[in-house]
Motif scaffolding. Structure first.
Motif, PDB file in Angstrom:
ATOM      1  N   LYS A  77      -0.632  -2.185 -12.510  1.00 22.86           N
ATOM      2  CA  LYS A  77       0.823  -2.294 -12.662  1.00 22.86           C
ATOM      3  C   LYS A  77       1.259  -2.510 -14.099  1.00 22.86           C
ATOM      4  CE  LYS A  77       1.153  -1.219  -8.758  1.00 22.86           C
ATOM      5  NZ  LYS A  77       1.680   0.111  -8.474  1.00 22.86           N
TER       6      LYS A  77
ATOM      7  N   ILE B 170      -4.756  -7.118  -3.934  1.00 27.83           N
ATOM      8  CA  ILE B 170      -5.004  -6.094  -2.898  1.00 27.83           C
ATOM      9  C   ILE B 170      -3.962  -6.240  -1.779  1.00 27.83           C
ATOM     10  CG2 ILE B 170      -6.680  -5.531  -1.076  1.00 27.83           C
ATOM     11  CD1 ILE B 170      -7.490  -4.464  -3.814  1.00 27.83           C
TER      12      ILE B 170
ATOM     13  N   VAL C 226     -10.789  -6.643  -6.677  1.00 26.05           N
ATOM     14  CA  VAL C 226     -11.532  -5.465  -7.179  1.00 26.05           C
ATOM     15  C   VAL C 226     -11.475  -5.320  -8.712  1.00 26.05           C
ATOM     16  CG1 VAL C 226     -11.216  -4.185  -5.024  1.00 26.05           C
ATOM     17  CG2 VAL C 226      -9.535  -3.918  -6.868  1.00 26.05           C
TER      18      VAL C 226
ATOM     19  N   GLN D 258      -5.495   2.860  -8.858  1.00 33.80           N
ATOM     20  CA  GLN D 258      -4.844   2.145  -7.753  1.00 33.80           C
ATOM     21  C   GLN D 258      -4.757   0.647  -8.056  1.00 33.80           C
ATOM     22  OE1 GLN D 258      -7.030   4.527  -7.597  1.00 33.80           O
ATOM     23  NE2 GLN D 258      -6.804   5.829  -5.800  1.00 33.80           N
ATOM     24  N   SER D 259      -3.602   0.059  -7.807  1.00 35.96           N
ATOM     25  CA  SER D 259      -3.318  -1.384  -8.012  1.00 35.96           C
ATOM     26  C   SER D 259      -2.882  -1.731  -9.423  1.00 35.96           C
ATOM     27  CB  SER D 259      -4.520  -2.307  -7.724  1.00 35.96           C
ATOM     28  OG  SER D 259      -4.859  -2.274  -6.406  1.00 35.96           O
TER      29      SER D 259
ATOM     30  N   ALA E 260      -8.597   3.876  -2.908  1.00 32.08           N
ATOM     31  CA  ALA E 260      -9.375   3.931  -4.161  1.00 32.08           C
ATOM     32  C   ALA E 260     -10.788   4.449  -3.953  1.00 32.08           C
ATOM     33  CB  ALA E 260      -9.405   2.559  -4.811  1.00 32.08           C
TER      34      ALA E 260
ATOM     35  N   HIS F 110       0.856  -1.186   0.000  1.00 31.85           N
ATOM     36  CA  HIS F 110       0.000   0.000   0.000  1.00 31.85           C
ATOM     37  C   HIS F 110       0.895   1.240   0.000  1.00 31.85           C
ATOM     38  CE1 HIS F 110      -3.772   2.084   0.229  1.00 31.85           C
ATOM     39  NE2 HIS F 110      -4.429   0.936   0.334  1.00 31.85           N
TER      40      HIS F 110
ATOM     41  N   THR G 123      -4.052  -5.225   1.485  1.00 37.06           N
ATOM     42  CA  THR G 123      -4.476  -5.481   2.873  1.00 37.06           C
ATOM     43  C   THR G 123      -4.982  -6.910   2.999  1.00 37.06           C
ATOM     44  OG1 THR G 123      -5.184  -3.182   2.914  1.00 37.06           O
ATOM     45  CG2 THR G 123      -5.858  -4.565   4.763  1.00 37.06           C
TER      46      THR G 123
ATOM     47  N   SER H 253     -11.279  -4.310   4.330  1.00 36.60           N
ATOM     48  CA  SER H 253     -10.687  -4.263   2.998  1.00 36.60           C
ATOM     49  C   SER H 253     -11.428  -5.137   1.982  1.00 36.60           C
ATOM     50  CB  SER H 253      -9.234  -4.742   3.103  1.00 36.60           C
ATOM     51  OG  SER H 253      -8.615  -4.664   1.858  1.00 36.60           O
ATOM     52  N   ASP H 254     -11.205  -4.804   0.707  1.00 38.18           N
ATOM     53  CA  ASP H 254     -11.690  -5.651  -0.378  1.00 38.18           C
ATOM     54  C   ASP H 254     -10.745  -6.843  -0.546  1.00 38.18           C
ATOM     55  OD1 ASP H 254     -13.762  -3.816  -1.184  1.00 38.18           O
ATOM     56  OD2 ASP H 254     -12.213  -2.570  -2.104  1.00 38.18           O
TER      57      ASP H 254
ATOM     58  N   ALA I  61      -4.780   8.062  -0.580  1.00 40.01           N
ATOM     59  CA  ALA I  61      -4.258   7.084  -1.551  1.00 40.01           C
ATOM     60  C   ALA I  61      -5.313   6.029  -1.876  1.00 40.01           C
ATOM     61  CB  ALA I  61      -3.011   6.414  -0.994  1.00 40.01           C
TER      62      ALA I  61
ATOM     63  N   LYS J 248      -2.355  -5.758  -9.482  1.00 40.64           N
ATOM     64  CA  LYS J 248      -1.724  -6.631  -8.484  1.00 40.64           C
ATOM     65  C   LYS J 248      -2.783  -7.017  -7.435  1.00 40.64           C
ATOM     66  CE  LYS J 248      -0.277  -3.027  -5.234  1.00 40.64           C
ATOM     67  NZ  LYS J 248       0.789  -2.127  -4.808  1.00 40.64           N
TER      68      LYS J 248
HETATM   69  C1  FMN Z   1     -11.634  -0.256  -6.739  1.00 40.86           C
HETATM   70  C2  FMN Z   1     -10.434  -0.459  -5.878  1.00 40.86           C
HETATM   71  C3  FMN Z   1     -10.614  -0.782  -4.534  1.00 40.86           C
HETATM   72  C4  FMN Z   1      -9.485  -0.992  -3.729  1.00 40.86           C
HETATM   73  N1  FMN Z   1      -9.701  -1.401  -2.418  1.00 40.86           N
HETATM   74  C5  FMN Z   1      -8.631  -1.677  -1.645  1.00 40.86           C
HETATM   75  C6  FMN Z   1      -8.810  -2.177  -0.315  1.00 40.86           C
HETATM   76  O1  FMN Z   1      -9.940  -2.341   0.158  1.00 40.86           O
HETATM   77  N2  FMN Z   1      -7.701  -2.452   0.405  1.00 40.86           N
HETATM   78  C7  FMN Z   1      -6.442  -2.288  -0.100  1.00 40.86           C
HETATM   79  O2  FMN Z   1      -5.468  -2.566   0.594  1.00 40.86           O
HETATM   80  N3  FMN Z   1      -6.239  -1.832  -1.343  1.00 40.86           N
HETATM   81  C8  FMN Z   1      -7.297  -1.514  -2.130  1.00 40.86           C
HETATM   82  N4  FMN Z   1      -7.087  -1.061  -3.402  1.00 40.86           N
HETATM   83  C9  FMN Z   1      -5.714  -0.868  -3.891  1.00 40.86           C
HETATM   84  C10 FMN Z   1      -4.986   0.283  -3.211  1.00 40.86           C
HETATM   85  O3  FMN Z   1      -5.747   1.477  -3.251  1.00 40.86           O
HETATM   86  C11 FMN Z   1      -3.611   0.488  -3.838  1.00 40.86           C
HETATM   87  O4  FMN Z   1      -2.903  -0.720  -3.853  1.00 40.86           O
HETATM   88  C12 FMN Z   1      -2.796   1.524  -3.076  1.00 40.86           C
HETATM   89  O5  FMN Z   1      -3.410   2.794  -3.185  1.00 40.86           O
HETATM   90  C13 FMN Z   1      -1.340   1.627  -3.554  1.00 40.86           C
HETATM   91  O6  FMN Z   1      -1.283   2.007  -4.897  1.00 40.86           O
HETATM   92  P1  FMN Z   1      -0.632   1.063  -6.023  1.00 40.86           P
HETATM   93  O7  FMN Z   1      -1.142  -0.331  -5.781  1.00 40.86           O
HETATM   94  O8  FMN Z   1      -1.149   1.627  -7.303  1.00 40.86           O
HETATM   95  O9  FMN Z   1       0.858   1.142  -5.898  1.00 40.86           O
HETATM   96  C14 FMN Z   1      -8.187  -0.846  -4.247  1.00 40.86           C
HETATM   97  C15 FMN Z   1      -8.014  -0.501  -5.600  1.00 40.86           C
HETATM   98  C16 FMN Z   1      -9.129  -0.323  -6.416  1.00 40.86           C
HETATM   99  C17 FMN Z   1      -8.926   0.004  -7.869  1.00 40.86           C
END
Ligand code: FMN
Length: 382
Positions: free
Chosen positions: A245, A303, A332, A242-243, A123, A100, A305, A328-329, A121, A301
């Motif tokens: 890659k 999630i 996603v 977010q997520s 989503a 994260h 958490t 957490s999700d 940060a 990538k």
């Molecule tokens: C729709 C959506 C929901 C997300 N929900 C979570 C979540 O519940 N828990 C979590 O750890 N990451 C969640 N993420 C991913 C993180 O926001 C993301 O990994 C983090 O901001 C770091 O950014 P990066 O993965 O782009 O480097 C979610 C991403 C998206 C697109």
């Protein structure tokens, strides 16, 4: 300056998310009802956490329309957070989660608490991107452009390719019948089982989505300057989710492993116009749309958490510890497919207004008709 530009503000558990979309032409019928279907799709999908059942996600348009039609003024949108924790005591978070933004954000801003990092940060912010992107989708739909996102892989379970003659309607109908937004029923069931397995293990998953855009005119974007290339603009927009890659345009990975003859789309005469044999380029050549459907694939990538947290260090004590679990999700990718539609629409809407200009949708329609009339026309072959 982009023709269509936007900004979002607001914290995940603050009172509101705020968004401004500037440059939307006048004369486009647009109400909250037009934004809702994508908002609802973003909240759904098998594998989402409890937060999504708490939030109503009803965007309020508070500027930029008059009697349900855009005026050319900035579109201003608010989304109220049901899970508003502002003013409430919040335990400091000093154990950053691997994967994260917690550690990078705390180091960058000098915080002794990861909460402000997580709040922005997260989503949750993509709820606003989805609302603004839905307005951009509406603009594109007005000119016959249709964006369809679907899930093609979850945790290593891949869907088979689409039937080559699949229409946008058929793809959407099959996608919307699946709890994981996957058009293939058998793959969809295996994906659901994979998510269940991840949940049981206290794990999370990532995957891949595919974005298809039908009806784009050729000539959007430009090769004359690096920052005008539409492939680059699209990749940035999709990568910012977010997520995400990896962003693949067309069949790029497959093409990289093959000879050129197998990688490019032959150009043929077809009646009065031109036709391509295949669409391995994914609708973009030289950073410009070429008239074929746009195809982008996006990789997420897993999630970060996990219910069984990964080891980390408590930044207060300096001691190695188990990370802490935050609601957490688990997966996603279906939600990300909706966000990808929104982000692509904002970029493509920008490219459309950039090319055809004008302050109103009627001006754009006139310029587009004029442009279409000068595209190649040859006499039929004997
Ligand atoms: C729709 C959506 C929901 C997300 N929900 C979570 C979540 O519940 N828990 C979590 O750890 N990451 C969640 N993420 C991913 C993180 O926001 C993301 O990994 C983090 O901001 C770091 O950014 P990066 O993965 O782009 O480097 C979610 C991403 C998206 C697109």
């Amino acid at each position: 300056m982009p023709a269509l530009r936007f900004l979002t503000a607001g914290e995940s558990h603050g009172p509101y998310l705020v968004g401004i979309l500037d440059g939307l032409p006048a004369g486009l019928p647009l109400t909250e009802e037009h934004l809702l279907p994508r908002m609802q799709r973003r909240q759904g999908g098998y594998g989402r956490g409890k937060r999504m059942s708490i939030e109503g996600d009803r965007p309020q348009i508070v500027g930029g329309t008059w009697k349900g039609v855009t005026t050319g003024a900035p579109l201003a949108v608010l989304i109220e957070n049901a899970s508003n924790r502002q003013g409430r005591a919040q335990a400091r978070k000093t154990v950053p989660r691997p994967g994260h933004a917690d550690l990078a954000g705390v180091l960058k801003y000098g915080f002794d608490d990861a909460n402000p990092v997580i709040e922005r940060a997260s989503a949750r912010e993509t709820a606003m991107r989805t609302a603004l992107g839905a307005a951009a989708c509406r603009l594109l739909e007005h000119f016959g452009v249709r964006l369809v996102g679907r899930v093609i892989e979850i945790g290593g379970v891949a869907a088979p390719p689409l039937a080559p003659d699949g229409t946008a309607d058929a793809i959407e109908a099959a996608r919307d019948a699946s709890p994981v937004a996957c058009c293939d029923a058998a793959a969809s069931a295996t994906m659901v089982a994979r998510v269940d397995e991840a949940k049981e293990r206290g794990e999370t998953l990532g995957g891949r989505l595919e974005l298809l855009v039908f009806g784009l005119p050729p000539g959007l974007g430009s090769y004359v300057q690096w920052d005008r290339k539409l492939d680059a603009r699209l990749a940035q927009a999709l990568m910012s989710i977010q997520s995400v890659k990896e962003v693949e345009l067309g069949d790029a990975l497959d093409a990289a492993r093959n000879f050129g003859a197998a990688a490019h789309d032959v150009i043929r005469r077809a009646g009065e116009g031109l036709a391509r044999e295949g669409n391995r380029a994914g609708g973009l050549e030289g950073g410009v749309t070429n008239g074929e459907p746009l195809v982008a694939r996006v990789t997420l990538k897993p999630i970060a958490t996990l219910r069984r947290p990964l080891p980390s260090v408590d930044l207060e004590t300096g001691e190695e510890t188990e990370g802490r679990y935050i609601r957490s999700d688990v997966m996603v990718v279906p939600a990300a497919a909706v966000i990808a539609e929104a982000m692509a629409a904002l970029v493509l809407g920008d490219a459309l207004v950039e090319k055809f200009g004008g302050d109103s949708v009627d001006d754009i329609a006139a310029a587009l008709a004029h442009y279409r009339a000068r595209l190649p026309r040859w006499p039929e072959r004997p």
